[in-house]
Design a protein around this motif. Sequence first.
Motif, PDB file in Angstrom:
ATOM      1  N   THR A  18       0.835  -1.194   0.000  1.00 47.13           N
ATOM      2  CA  THR A  18       0.000   0.000   0.000  1.00 47.13           C
ATOM      3  C   THR A  18       0.871   1.245   0.000  1.00 47.13           C
ATOM      4  OG1 THR A  18      -0.131   0.010   2.394  1.00 47.13           O
ATOM      5  CG2 THR A  18      -1.879  -1.165   1.212  1.00 47.13           C
ATOM      6  N   LEU A  19       0.285   2.368  -0.329  1.00 47.27           N
ATOM      7  CA  LEU A  19       1.015   3.622  -0.454  1.00 47.27           C
ATOM      8  C   LEU A  19       1.706   4.032   0.848  1.00 47.27           C
ATOM      9  CD1 LEU A  19       1.709   5.814  -2.473  1.00 47.27           C
ATOM     10  CD2 LEU A  19      -0.344   7.026  -1.786  1.00 47.27           C
ATOM     11  N   PRO A  20       1.075   3.971   2.020  1.00 48.24           N
ATOM     12  CA  PRO A  20       1.781   4.355   3.247  1.00 48.24           C
ATOM     13  C   PRO A  20       3.001   3.459   3.526  1.00 48.24           C
ATOM     14  CG  PRO A  20      -0.558   4.346   3.642  1.00 48.24           C
ATOM     15  CD  PRO A  20      -0.341   3.772   2.271  1.00 48.24           C
ATOM     16  N   GLU A  21       2.907   2.179   3.186  1.00 47.91           N
ATOM     17  CA  GLU A  21       4.046   1.294   3.397  1.00 47.91           C
ATOM     18  C   GLU A  21       5.203   1.679   2.492  1.00 47.91           C
ATOM     19  OE1 GLU A  21       2.322  -2.465   2.631  1.00 47.91           O
ATOM     20  OE2 GLU A  21       1.674  -2.767   4.683  1.00 47.91           O
ATOM     21  N   VAL A  22       4.903   2.114   1.282  1.00 51.22           N
ATOM     22  CA  VAL A  22       5.946   2.526   0.346  1.00 51.22           C
ATOM     23  C   VAL A  22       6.646   3.767   0.884  1.00 51.22           C
ATOM     24  CG1 VAL A  22       6.381   3.440  -1.955  1.00 51.22           C
ATOM     25  CG2 VAL A  22       4.849   1.511  -1.664  1.00 51.22           C
ATOM     26  N   GLN A  23       5.894   4.707   1.421  1.00 52.91           N
ATOM     27  CA  GLN A  23       6.477   5.946   1.903  1.00 52.91           C
ATOM     28  C   GLN A  23       7.302   5.739   3.164  1.00 52.91           C
ATOM     29  OE1 GLN A  23       3.061   8.446   2.300  1.00 52.91           O
ATOM     30  NE2 GLN A  23       3.091   9.062   0.163  1.00 52.91           N
ATOM     31  N   SER A  24       7.038   4.691   3.937  1.00 50.31           N
ATOM     32  CA  SER A  24       7.725   4.507   5.199  1.00 50.31           C
ATOM     33  C   SER A  24       9.096   3.865   5.047  1.00 50.31           C
ATOM     34  CB  SER A  24       6.864   3.659   6.145  1.00 50.31           C
ATOM     35  OG  SER A  24       6.770   2.340   5.644  1.00 50.31           O
ATOM     36  N   ILE A  38       3.064   2.669  -6.755  1.00 48.85           N
ATOM     37  CA  ILE A  38       2.634   4.051  -6.508  1.00 48.85           C
ATOM     38  C   ILE A  38       1.647   4.554  -7.563  1.00 48.85           C
ATOM     39  CG2 ILE A  38       3.419   6.444  -6.288  1.00 48.85           C
ATOM     40  CD1 ILE A  38       5.965   5.302  -4.984  1.00 48.85           C
ATOM     41  N   PRO A  39       1.934   4.439  -8.877  1.00 48.67           N
ATOM     42  CA  PRO A  39       0.945   4.934  -9.854  1.00 48.67           C
ATOM     43  C   PRO A  39      -0.384   4.183  -9.792  1.00 48.67           C
ATOM     44  CG  PRO A  39       3.064   4.554 -10.911  1.00 48.67           C
ATOM     45  CD  PRO A  39       3.160   4.000  -9.530  1.00 48.67           C
ATOM     46  N   ASP A  40      -0.331   2.874  -9.556  1.00 43.36           N
ATOM     47  CA  ASP A  40      -1.571   2.108  -9.457  1.00 43.36           C
ATOM     48  C   ASP A  40      -2.371   2.523  -8.225  1.00 43.36           C
ATOM     49  OD1 ASP A  40      -1.096   0.702 -11.768  1.00 43.36           O
ATOM     50  OD2 ASP A  40      -0.163  -1.000 -10.750  1.00 43.36           O
ATOM     51  N   ALA A  41      -1.692   2.764  -7.124  1.00 45.57           N
ATOM     52  CA  ALA A  41      -2.386   3.184  -5.908  1.00 45.57           C
ATOM     53  C   ALA A  41      -3.038   4.546  -6.103  1.00 45.57           C
ATOM     54  CB  ALA A  41      -1.408   3.227  -4.735  1.00 45.57           C
ATOM     55  N   ILE A  42      -2.343   5.447  -6.760  1.00 47.69           N
ATOM     56  CA  ILE A  42      -2.909   6.773  -7.030  1.00 47.69           C
ATOM     57  C   ILE A  42      -4.136   6.646  -7.927  1.00 47.69           C
ATOM     58  CG2 ILE A  42      -2.478   8.980  -8.194  1.00 47.69           C
ATOM     59  CD1 ILE A  42       0.454   8.703  -7.220  1.00 47.69           C
ATOM     60  N   ALA A  43      -4.045   5.800  -8.953  1.00 48.05           N
ATOM     61  CA  ALA A  43      -5.189   5.597  -9.855  1.00 48.05           C
ATOM     62  C   ALA A  43      -6.385   5.023  -9.103  1.00 48.05           C
ATOM     63  CB  ALA A  43      -4.790   4.679 -11.004  1.00 48.05           C
ATOM     64  N   ILE A  44      -6.133   4.092  -8.203  1.00 44.30           N
ATOM     65  CA  ILE A  44      -7.231   3.499  -7.417  1.00 44.30           C
ATOM     66  C   ILE A  44      -7.888   4.547  -6.533  1.00 44.30           C
ATOM     67  CG2 ILE A  44      -7.776   1.841  -5.594  1.00 44.30           C
ATOM     68  CD1 ILE A  44      -7.307   0.583  -8.290  1.00 44.30           C
ATOM     69  N   TYR A  45      -7.077   5.373  -5.865  1.00 49.68           N
ATOM     70  CA  TYR A  45      -7.642   6.401  -4.999  1.00 49.68           C
ATOM     71  C   TYR A  45      -8.483   7.394  -5.801  1.00 49.68           C
ATOM     72  CZ  TYR A  45      -4.525   4.693  -1.353  1.00 49.68           C
ATOM     73  OH  TYR A  45      -3.878   3.916  -0.440  1.00 49.68           O
ATOM     74  N   ILE A  46      -8.005   7.772  -6.983  1.00 48.55           N
ATOM     75  CA  ILE A  46      -8.773   8.683  -7.841  1.00 48.55           C
ATOM     76  C   ILE A  46     -10.071   8.017  -8.279  1.00 48.55           C
ATOM     77  CG2 ILE A  46      -8.798   9.827 -10.097  1.00 48.55           C
ATOM     78  CD1 ILE A  46      -5.787  10.343  -9.696  1.00 48.55           C
ATOM     79  N   TYR A  47      -9.983   6.752  -8.707  1.00 49.80           N
ATOM     80  CA  TYR A  47     -11.173   6.032  -9.150  1.00 49.80           C
ATOM     81  C   TYR A  47     -12.204   5.945  -8.029  1.00 49.80           C
ATOM     82  CZ  TYR A  47     -14.228   2.222 -10.502  1.00 49.80           C
ATOM     83  OH  TYR A  47     -15.331   1.468 -10.770  1.00 49.80           O
ATOM     84  N   GLU A  48     -11.757   5.601  -6.822  1.00 53.06           N
ATOM     85  CA  GLU A  48     -12.691   5.476  -5.696  1.00 53.06           C
ATOM     86  C   GLU A  48     -13.330   6.810  -5.350  1.00 53.06           C
ATOM     87  OE1 GLU A  48     -10.324   3.674  -2.656  1.00 53.06           O
ATOM     88  OE2 GLU A  48     -10.596   1.653  -3.472  1.00 53.06           O
ATOM     89  N   ALA A  49     -12.550   7.893  -5.408  1.00 54.33           N
ATOM     90  CA  ALA A  49     -13.105   9.217  -5.106  1.00 54.33           C
ATOM     91  C   ALA A  49     -14.146   9.617  -6.145  1.00 54.33           C
ATOM     92  CB  ALA A  49     -11.984  10.248  -5.044  1.00 54.33           C
ATOM     93  N   VAL A  50     -13.848   9.382  -7.414  1.00 54.85           N
ATOM     94  CA  VAL A  50     -14.794   9.723  -8.481  1.00 54.85           C
ATOM     95  C   VAL A  50     -16.026   8.825  -8.396  1.00 54.85           C
ATOM     96  CG1 VAL A  50     -15.126   9.733 -10.991  1.00 54.85           C
ATOM     97  CG2 VAL A  50     -13.034  10.664 -10.010  1.00 54.85           C
ATOM     98  N   ASN A  51     -15.830   7.555  -8.060  1.00 56.99           N
ATOM     99  CA  ASN A  51     -16.947   6.617  -7.978  1.00 56.99           C
ATOM    100  C   ASN A  51     -17.938   7.015  -6.881  1.00 56.99           C
ATOM    101  OD1 ASN A  51     -18.392   4.334  -8.793  1.00 56.99           O
ATOM    102  ND2 ASN A  51     -17.463   3.092  -7.187  1.00 56.99           N
ATOM    103  N   LYS A  52     -17.441   7.595  -5.791  1.00 51.40           N
ATOM    104  CA  LYS A  52     -18.336   8.058  -4.720  1.00 51.40           C
ATOM    105  C   LYS A  52     -19.203   9.211  -5.197  1.00 51.40           C
ATOM    106  CE  LYS A  52     -15.363   6.747  -0.887  1.00 51.40           C
ATOM    107  NZ  LYS A  52     -14.485   7.229   0.192  1.00 51.40           N
ATOM    108  N   ILE A  53     -18.648  10.055  -6.053  1.00 54.05           N
ATOM    109  CA  ILE A  53     -19.381  11.225  -6.529  1.00 54.05           C
ATOM    110  C   ILE A  53     -20.272  10.873  -7.711  1.00 54.05           C
ATOM    111  CG2 ILE A  53     -19.120  13.531  -7.541  1.00 54.05           C
ATOM    112  CD1 ILE A  53     -16.457  13.707  -5.975  1.00 54.05           C
ATOM    113  N   SER A  54     -19.707  10.159  -8.693  1.00 54.90           N
ATOM    114  CA  SER A  54     -20.457   9.858  -9.906  1.00 54.90           C
ATOM    115  C   SER A  54     -20.036   8.493 -10.465  1.00 54.90           C
ATOM    116  CB  SER A  54     -20.226  10.942 -10.959  1.00 54.90           C
ATOM    117  OG  SER A  54     -20.785  10.553 -12.186  1.00 54.90           O
ATOM    118  N   PRO A  55     -20.875   7.476 -10.299  1.00 54.84           N
ATOM    119  CA  PRO A  55     -20.541   6.162 -10.849  1.00 54.84           C
ATOM    120  C   PRO A  55     -20.383   6.170 -12.372  1.00 54.84           C
ATOM    121  CG  PRO A  55     -22.270   5.950  -9.211  1.00 54.84           C
ATOM    122  CD  PRO A  55     -22.062   7.423  -9.448  1.00 54.84           C
TER     123      PRO A  55
END
Length: 106
Positions: A18-24, A38-55
């Motif tokens: 996970t991203l926090p483990e990478v940073q530590s 890192i890029p995959d984790a960022i993409a997942i976080y963006i996808y999840e944020a957008v999915n909450k607003i607009s599926p």
Amino acid sequence: MLQSRALVLALILLLGTTLPEVQSKSIFERDRRDWLVIPDAIAIYIYEAVNKISPKAAQFLADAAQAQPIVVTRTFLIRETTKISILAEQLVEKIKNLWKTKVLGY
């Protein structure tokens, strides 16, 4: 279809680092795969944020991520990042060996 994509992406994150483990970790303790998470984790976080607003918008992002130019670009970046990571690991090993032999006199 959208749920299966989200499940696959969540599984990748669960099985990977996970991203926090990478940073530590320090730069000398990193694994090659840590750099690629890192890029995959960022993409997942963006996808999840957008999915909450607009599926619908999240579905568009998921479809866009499967487009041929994106897949080709991602494959190229993964391949080149892997090469750079291998070279960086080799450089660190050479520096460690140089330090041990020339400076510390082992």
